[in-house]
Design an enzyme around this catalytic site. Structure first.
Site, PDB file in Angstrom:
ATOM      1  N   ILE A   1       0.954  -1.175  -0.037  1.00  0.00           N
ATOM      2  CA  ILE A   1       0.037   0.087  -0.077  1.00  0.00           C
ATOM      3  C   ILE A   1       0.599   1.356  -0.075  1.00  0.00           C
ATOM      4  CG2 ILE A   1      -0.260   0.391   2.395  1.00  0.00           C
ATOM      5  CD1 ILE A   1      -3.395   0.585   2.069  1.00  0.00           C
TER       6      ILE A   1
ATOM      7  N   ASN B   1      11.433  -7.818   7.290  1.00  0.00           N
ATOM      8  CA  ASN B   1      11.723  -6.981   8.602  1.00  0.00           C
ATOM      9  C   ASN B   1      11.270  -7.703   9.836  1.00  0.00           C
ATOM     10  OD1 ASN B   1      12.570  -4.848   7.229  1.00  0.00           O
ATOM     11  ND2 ASN B   1      10.564  -3.987   6.816  1.00  0.00           N
TER      12      ASN B   1
ATOM     13  N   HIS C   1       5.696 -11.638   6.407  1.00  0.00           N
ATOM     14  CA  HIS C   1       5.666 -11.319   4.864  1.00  0.00           C
ATOM     15  C   HIS C   1       7.127 -10.812   4.494  1.00  0.00           C
ATOM     16  CE1 HIS C   1       5.172  -7.702   7.866  1.00  0.00           C
ATOM     17  NE2 HIS C   1       5.954  -6.894   6.646  1.00  0.00           N
TER      18      HIS C   1
HETATM   19  P1  DGP Z   1       6.534  -4.067   7.729  1.00  0.00           P
HETATM   20  O1  DGP Z   1       6.974  -2.786   8.157  1.00  0.00           O
HETATM   21  O2  DGP Z   1       7.855  -4.921   7.357  1.00  0.00           O
HETATM   22  O3  DGP Z   1       5.889  -5.003   8.797  1.00  0.00           O
HETATM   23  O4  DGP Z   1       5.674  -4.058   6.444  1.00  0.00           O
HETATM   24  C1  DGP Z   1       4.374  -3.989   6.337  1.00  0.00           C
HETATM   25  C2  DGP Z   1       4.106  -3.558   4.972  1.00  0.00           C
HETATM   26  O5  DGP Z   1       2.696  -3.762   4.875  1.00  0.00           O
HETATM   27  C3  DGP Z   1       4.348  -2.031   4.727  1.00  0.00           C
HETATM   28  O6  DGP Z   1       5.295  -1.705   3.656  1.00  0.00           O
HETATM   29  C4  DGP Z   1       2.878  -1.413   4.562  1.00  0.00           C
HETATM   30  C5  DGP Z   1       2.109  -2.743   4.064  1.00  0.00           C
HETATM   31  N1  DGP Z   1       0.811  -2.717   4.482  1.00  0.00           N
HETATM   32  C6  DGP Z   1       0.212  -2.173   5.661  1.00  0.00           C
HETATM   33  N2  DGP Z   1      -1.003  -2.542   5.717  1.00  0.00           N
HETATM   34  C7  DGP Z   1      -1.370  -2.535   4.420  1.00  0.00           C
HETATM   35  C8  DGP Z   1      -2.724  -2.943   3.667  1.00  0.00           C
HETATM   36  O7  DGP Z   1      -3.877  -2.978   4.319  1.00  0.00           O
HETATM   37  N3  DGP Z   1      -2.584  -3.238   2.336  1.00  0.00           N
HETATM   38  C9  DGP Z   1      -1.463  -3.402   1.721  1.00  0.00           C
HETATM   39  N4  DGP Z   1      -1.499  -3.491   0.537  1.00  0.00           N
HETATM   40  N5  DGP Z   1      -0.314  -3.277   2.382  1.00  0.00           N
HETATM   41  C10 DGP Z   1      -0.448  -2.915   3.774  1.00  0.00           C
END
Ligand code: DGP
Length: 114
Positions: free
Chosen positions: A31, A87, A100
């Site tokens: 996102i 991370n 992830h």
């Molecule tokens: P981290 O900081 O490594 O836990 O990465 C989490 C990632 O998840 C961050 O880059 C933004 C993404 N993210 C968080 N919420 C959402 C969502 O609702 N949809 C999508 N597509 N990505 C998300």
């Protein structure tokens, strides 16, 4: 997990720009992209992070990398290069406690990371 944002994406309760799905994993665009290509590859099973991987999850992690190898070809960055990032914890700035794999590419990525 009912309050997990990525579990809600897996279930379809939260929409995502999905690019791949099979029985074990889902992949969708981040996102908040940090590069022209920035996708997340997420095991459907709720595992909070690397620390919570259990005996028997090796095949799942191997499958994730197989999916990544396929997607980077489809996204056109297999040859130019890319980075896979997981991370972990507070110092790793993990913000979503569901394992992830970030896949970033489409530009020169600096090293070392900040
Ligand atoms: P981290 O900081 O490594 O836990 O990465 C989490 C990632 O998840 C961050 O880059 C933004 C993404 N993210 C968080 N919420 C959402 C969502 O609702 N949809 C999508 N597509 N990505 C998300």
């Amino acid at each position: 997990m009912s309050d997990c944002i990525f579990c809600k994406i897996v279930s379809g309760d939260i929409p995502s720009k999905k690019i791949y799905e099979d029985e074990q994993v889902i992949a969708f665009h981040d996102i908040n992209p940090q590069a022209p290509v920035h996708i997340l590859v997420v095991p459907k099973k709720h595992v909070s992070g690397v620390n919570e991987l259990a005996a028997g999850d090796e095949a799942l992690v191997g499958h994730v990398y197989g999916v990544i190898a396929r997607l980077v070809r489809e996204l056109g960055v297999a040859e130019s290069g890319y980075r896979v990032v997981v991370n972990s914890g507070a110092d790793g700035q993990q913000s979503v406690p569901h394992l992830h794999f970030h896949v970033l590419g489409g530009r020169l990525l600096s090293w070392p990371p900040g």
